[in-house]
Design an enzyme around this catalytic site. Structure first.
Site, PDB file in Angstrom:
ATOM      1  N   HIS A 171       0.817  -1.225   0.000  1.00 17.87           N
ATOM      2  CA  HIS A 171       0.000   0.000   0.000  1.00 17.87           C
ATOM      3  C   HIS A 171       0.844   1.267   0.000  1.00 17.87           C
ATOM      4  CE1 HIS A 171       0.344  -0.373   4.546  1.00 17.87           C
ATOM      5  NE2 HIS A 171       0.563   0.925   4.408  1.00 17.87           N
ATOM      6  N   GLU A 234      -3.868   3.613   1.721  1.00 18.29           N
ATOM      7  CA  GLU A 234      -4.159   3.822   3.130  1.00 18.29           C
ATOM      8  C   GLU A 234      -4.355   5.313   3.379  1.00 18.29           C
ATOM      9  OE1 GLU A 234      -2.049   3.586   7.567  1.00 18.29           O
ATOM     10  OE2 GLU A 234      -1.032   2.687   5.837  1.00 18.29           O
ATOM     11  N   HIS A 261       2.474  11.516  -6.984  1.00 17.29           N
ATOM     12  CA  HIS A 261       1.077  11.152  -7.227  1.00 17.29           C
ATOM     13  C   HIS A 261       0.864   9.657  -7.042  1.00 17.29           C
ATOM     14  CE1 HIS A 261       3.014  10.739 -11.316  1.00 17.29           C
ATOM     15  NE2 HIS A 261       2.412   9.559 -11.238  1.00 17.29           N
ATOM     16  N   GLU A 307      -2.998  10.401 -11.123  1.00 17.11           N
ATOM     17  CA  GLU A 307      -2.833  10.213 -12.562  1.00 17.11           C
ATOM     18  C   GLU A 307      -3.808   9.146 -13.044  1.00 17.11           C
ATOM     19  OE1 GLU A 307       0.791   9.427 -15.766  1.00 17.11           O
ATOM     20  OE2 GLU A 307       1.035   8.758 -13.695  1.00 17.11           O
TER      21      GLU A 307
END
Length: 320
Positions: A171, A234, A261, A307
């Site tokens: 994550h 998260e 990003h 993105e």
């Protein structure tokens, strides 16, 4: 054409690096492989995409857009020779925002020892503090890389072997101001599912894990039900931030820079962007803006960039 958010993937997270040779070597030590490099010599930057890619990996052999859990390293030419260039890792004021990426491993004690033996520096070792089931390694630019176990920590304390081919890029963590607003955005607009919630009332914060794919299956022993996944997001909420009208997190793209990003890949890029338009998102870059017509950028409620790219397996578009 209707777009199907169930086929979306949380493809990658981008961080800027000072020296790509050093950073690529570090992520290879974590077991990742350089699966794509995009050179932009005219604009003087290169992109390095790393992922778990052995036969034991979730997305082994897939096109880079048809994956979850990639790390994109962005290198702006010349930073490696600039003694004054330094990124912000997102964890100190006044640049707090992005928190960390996270890998999940088979046997956490053995995995951490392997990294310590290799000379990796740690923000938090397993034995530090109260939480002895997680550690935080530091990459060459001092970004935090959380390490969690795919099994309960008690089961692996006497195991001395670790197989990096079983690791996952689990994550990416970002801090959010208002969970009600952010959860609605990531679920209703981005099409993610809420997989897990961890409430730390004594510490004054909650963690929300979101992603695509099947729902999480809760285990009988209470162990992390999403530790074997890749490509989760998260969201960390520190109690009270939502009540402060002047509170704002750093998005990583304003000076000073670091995190760039997250990126989702979609089934049909034009249809997805049309849907986002209908949802009245805040755009950083529409498909029609600028020279790059194959990517768009949406802003989340805290101003983080997302993105959006085409999953090239589902529909050929960019040939990259």
């Amino acid at each position: 054409m209707a777009t199907n958010t169930s086929s979306y993937k949380l493809n990658h997270s981008m961080i800027r690096v000072k020296d790509p040779k050093v950073s690529v070597k570090f992520y290879e030590l974590l077991g990742m492989k350089l699966i794509n490099k995009i050179e932009n010599k005219d604009a003087r930057f290169d992109l390095y995409f790393l992922a778990y890619d052995t036969p034991k990996a979730v997305n082994h052999g897939n096109h880079w857009t048809d994956r979850e859990g990639l790390i994109e390293l962005t290198h702006n030419y010349g930073t490696e020779n600039d003694p004054n260039y330094k990124i912000v890792n997102g964890n100190s004021e006044p640049h707090r925002g992005f928190g960390h990426t996270c890998i999940s491993v088979d046997n956490i004690q053995a995995a951490c020892k392997r990294l310590e033996d290799a000379g990796v520096k740690f923000q938090k070792k397993l034995a530090d503090g109260k939480m002895h089931h997680i550690a935080f390694a530091l990459d060459p630019d001092s970004y935090w890389v959380e390490i969690i176990g795919q099994k309960p920590v008690e089961e692996t304390k006497s195991v001395t072997e670790t197989d990096v081919e079983t690791y996952r890029m689990n994550h990416t963590m970002i801090r959010i101001k208002d969970p009600e607003i952010s959860l609605k955005f990531y679920q209703d607009v981005m099409g993610m599912d809420l997989k897990r919630v961890t409430e730390r009332t004594a510490g004054g914060f909650n963690l929300y894990f979101l992603g695509y794919g099947p729902p999480a299956v809760q285990s009988a022993n209470g162990h992390n039900p999403v530790a074997d996944r890749e490509g989760l997001l998260e969201l960390t909420w520190n109690y009270g931030t939502e009540k402060d009208p002047n509170f704002k997190y750093h998005d990583g793209n304003a000076e000073r820079q670091g995190f760039g990003h997250i990126c989702i890949s979609v089934d049909d890029l034009d249809a997805a962007c049309a849907r986002f338009e209908e949802k009245k998102v805040n755009w950083k870059k529409r498909l029609t803006d600028g020279r790059m017509k194959n990517i768009a950028f949406v802003l989340d409620p805290d101003g983080y960039w997302i993105e959006v790219v085409q999953n090239e397996k589902l529909k050929n578009r960019s040939n990259w």
